[in-house]
Design an enzyme around this catalytic site. Structure first.
Site, PDB file in Angstrom:
ATOM      1  N   THR A   1      38.509  17.519  42.679  1.00  0.00           N
ATOM      2  CA  THR A   1      38.613  17.081  41.290  1.00  0.00           C
ATOM      3  C   THR A   1      39.108  15.627  41.242  1.00  0.00           C
ATOM      4  OG1 THR A   1      39.192  19.332  40.712  1.00  0.00           O
ATOM      5  CG2 THR A   1      39.604  17.709  39.032  1.00  0.00           C
TER       6      THR A   1
ATOM      7  N   GLY B   1      43.513  21.822  41.817  1.00  0.00           N
ATOM      8  CA  GLY B   1      43.483  23.253  41.500  1.00  0.00           C
ATOM      9  C   GLY B   1      44.699  23.625  40.670  1.00  0.00           C
TER      10      GLY B   1
HETATM   11  N1  GLU Z   1      38.243  24.130  39.170  1.00  0.00           N
HETATM   12  C1  GLU Z   1      39.600  23.714  39.044  1.00  0.00           C
HETATM   13  C2  GLU Z   1      40.131  23.968  37.685  1.00  0.00           C
HETATM   14  O1  GLU Z   1      39.427  23.816  36.743  1.00  0.00           O
HETATM   15  C3  GLU Z   1      39.745  22.271  39.296  1.00  0.00           C
HETATM   16  C4  GLU Z   1      39.335  21.969  40.658  1.00  0.00           C
HETATM   17  C5  GLU Z   1      40.496  21.825  41.529  1.00  0.00           C
HETATM   18  O2  GLU Z   1      41.191  20.797  41.411  1.00  0.00           O
HETATM   19  O3  GLU Z   1      40.688  22.720  42.321  1.00  0.00           O
HETATM   20  O4  GLU Z   1      41.251  24.290  37.543  1.00  0.00           O
END
Ligand code: GLU
Length: 591
Positions: A405, A489
């Site tokens: 991200t 995450g």
């Molecule tokens: N999919 C994750 C979320 O929306 C973000 C991705 C990540 O930084 O792991 O929380």
């Protein structure tokens, strides 16, 4: 079909030789990394120099913060393709010069045909990697629709104009750095199953491209160009949409792939129906400031907000650093228990947001926090009596912590501020570059609690998976004070919370708060912490005197932010070290 694929492989591989060229023949350079910038006018902080530069250039050319944020994001889609891009989604918090704060939800949605057991096989949920590297994990991408919506509503530039710097970088190329190389290395075993991914990101011998190589992505330039000409429908209809559906429903893997790539069920209709949504921000007051975050389907704003409400009952500035950090860890522990039980897409589950963000519920949770660490998992509380009635659905849930991200923060001279986190979920998304179009698909649907058929965040058609993304804007007396966010995450939430505590209560400057060693307690027995945190005097004291158990993790988060000073100045701050560090710039630097 196989023959067509085989021919495609040959074409892609030969094109690949043109995509990656040794650096010395190119005039492509990497801007110097400057994690902190101080000055006046607009400001930008991202993980990457070309993106920050593009935002500042746009601001100097008259763009507002919303325009410049999309400009930077489109560049990041080229240079940080394993973390973000048009194949994924995200959330934007916007504070306007007129004083309103709003959010745009560009989260991916599950295709209509999905159901609670879409990630199950033979009566059991798939292991994570089997679920991830598949067509099934790809949600309908939201990024292009959200850029379009944010620009129409709050920008001054067209989508096509904002894409031009990204098109230039995709055509001219950028230098592969160590972080990019390492992120590729983590995916080699899957990218080499998919000719379109291998052609773009691997050398012909199947290894990651060397640090210093210039990488061009003419396919992505053409995709951006199509969107620039046709608008968002250039992505959601026609050739690009057809290619996405084809890649999802019949993953374009080679005959000798060494993994099974399960198909998904996305249709053209799913893409056509995608809508980015404007939503009210999640809001709490904390001491003398207002904190605005992203509400459901993100758990960011509600969890940061609940923890701050709990912490407001302590005089963090008046106790030892160890004691303050003990309160921070425990507030996070209890808030995560509630986050895990009650946050899901509000269109599918009646999220008790009012209760979760109420001072009375926070007081109840604070009463359960002791002078030493609790034993996790602590059960969720009951926010419903604080929500105006209803019944609870309390249950435990999974937490994740990937390092992926990206977050960018942009402001302009007029007082518009954007805090924007976007992603394709895991580093490298679902591993599939859409053949011919140059972007990776997301694996956002693994953010559902896909092993449960009853959890509020279970898989359902049309639903948005729960997120942890926490783009945040803080105001004081209605004026912007801070804007920040991070990747990581579920650790995004604790990273943002810890930076706020360091900055607002413990006297750190924003750059120091971003750089400080981190610990992340998410209702687990051991608290993830960076080695520097564990070894610090307060880390030692938290273990010996407060009963905290730490498990070491090399890096947590990679934040960026902006602080607005009372004299009209701005401090833009990017992560100085983690993930290779980021770049901050201001429109008029202090000489
Ligand atoms: N999919 C994750 C979320 O929306 C973000 C991705 C990540 O930084 O792991 O929380």
């Amino acid at each position: 079909m196989k023959t067509v694929r085989a021919r495609l492989v040959v074409i892609l591989v030969s094109v690949a030789a043109l995509l990656a060229l040794p650096a010395p023949t190119q005039a492509v350079t990497d801007p110097a990394k400057t994690p902190t910038a101080v000055g006046t006018g607009g400001a930008a902080a991202t993980v990457e120099g070309l993106a920050t530069e593009a935002a500042i250039e746009a601001l100097r050319g008259g763009a507002n913060a919303i325009d410049a944020a999309v400009v930077a994001a489109a560049v990041l889609g080229v240079t940080e393709p394993f973390s973000c891009g048009i194949g994924g989604g995200g959330f934007m918090v916007i504070h306007t010069a007129e004083g309103t704060t709003t959010t745009v939800d560009g989260r991916e949605t599950a295709p209509a045909a999905m159901h609670p057991q879409s990630f199950w096989e033979d009566g059991a949920p798939l292991p994570f990697d089997d679920a991830r590297y598949s067509g099934m994990s790809a949600g309908v991408p939201g990024t292009v629709a959200m850029w379009d919506r944010a620009l129409r509503q709050y920008g001054t530039m067209s989508l096509g104009e904002t894409l031009q710097p990204g098109i230039a970088v995709a055509r001219n190329g950028f230098l592969i750095d160590q972080t990019f190389h390492d992120q590729t290395a983590g995916n080699v075993d899957y990218f080499d199953d998919v000719p379109s991914s291998a052609a773009l990101y691997l050398d012909p011998d199947g290894t990651p491209r060397d640090v210093g190589t210039v990488l061009r992505n003419p396919d992505l330039a053409a995709t951006y160009d199509r969107i620039a000409r046709l608008g968002a429908k250039g992505f959601y209809r026609g050739a690009v949409a057809d290619a996405i559906v084809e890649a999802v429903t019949d993953p374009p893997v080679s005959a000798d792939a060494n993994h099974t790539w399960r198909p998904g069920v996305m249709t053209q209709r799913d893409l056509l129906r995608y809508t980015a949504l404007e939503r009210e921000p999640a809001h709490v007051t904390y001491r003398d400031v207002d904190v605005f975050g992203m509400g459901p389907p993100s758990s960011g704003g509600s969890t940061v907000g609940e923890a701050l409400n709990i912490l407001e009952g302590y005089d963090l500035a008046g106790v030892t650093r160890a004691e303050a950090l003990h309160r921070y860890l425990e507030a996070s522990r209890f808030s995560f228990a509630d986050r895990n039980a009650y946050i899901a897409d509000p269109a599918y589950f009646d999220v008790p947001l009012t209760g979760l963000l109420s001072d009375t519920f926070a007081a109840e949770r604070r009463d359960q926090i002791g002078d030493t660490a609790a034993t996790s998992p602590v059960p969720p509380g009951d926010p419903y009596p604080h929500n105006g009635g209803g019944t609870g659905a309390g249950m435990a849930a999974t937490t994740t912590g990937h390092e992926t991200t990206t977050h960018l923060t942009v402001s302009d001279r007029d007082g518009n501020v954007v805090s924007y986190t976007f992603t394709i979920e895991s580093t490298g998304g679902n591993g599939i570059v859409v053949p011919g179009w140059g972007f990776l698909l997301n694996n956002e649907l693994t953010d559902f609690n896909f092993s449960s058929t009853t959890h509020p965040n279970r898989v359902e058609g049309g639903k948005r998976p729960r997120s942890s993304m926490s783009p945040t804007i803080v105001t004081r007396d209605g004026e912007p004070l801070l804007a920040l966010g991070s990747p990581g995450g579920a650790t995004i939430i604790t990273t943002v919370l810890q930076i706020l505590v360091e900055r607002l209560d413990l006297g750190a400057s924003l750059p120091d708060a971003i750089a400080a060693p981190r610990a992340s307690q998410r209702n687990t027995t051991a608290t993830n912490a960076e080695p520097a945190f564990i070894q610090s005097p307060e880390g030692q004291e938290l273990a010996s005197a407060y009963g905290h158990v730490f498990s070491s993790t090399s890096e947590i988060g990679a934040a960026t932010g902006i602080e607005f000073l009372t004299d009209g100045g701005v401090v833009a701050a990017a992560e100085p070290q983690r993930r290779g560090g980021g770049t901050a710039m201001v429109e008029q630097p202090v000489p």
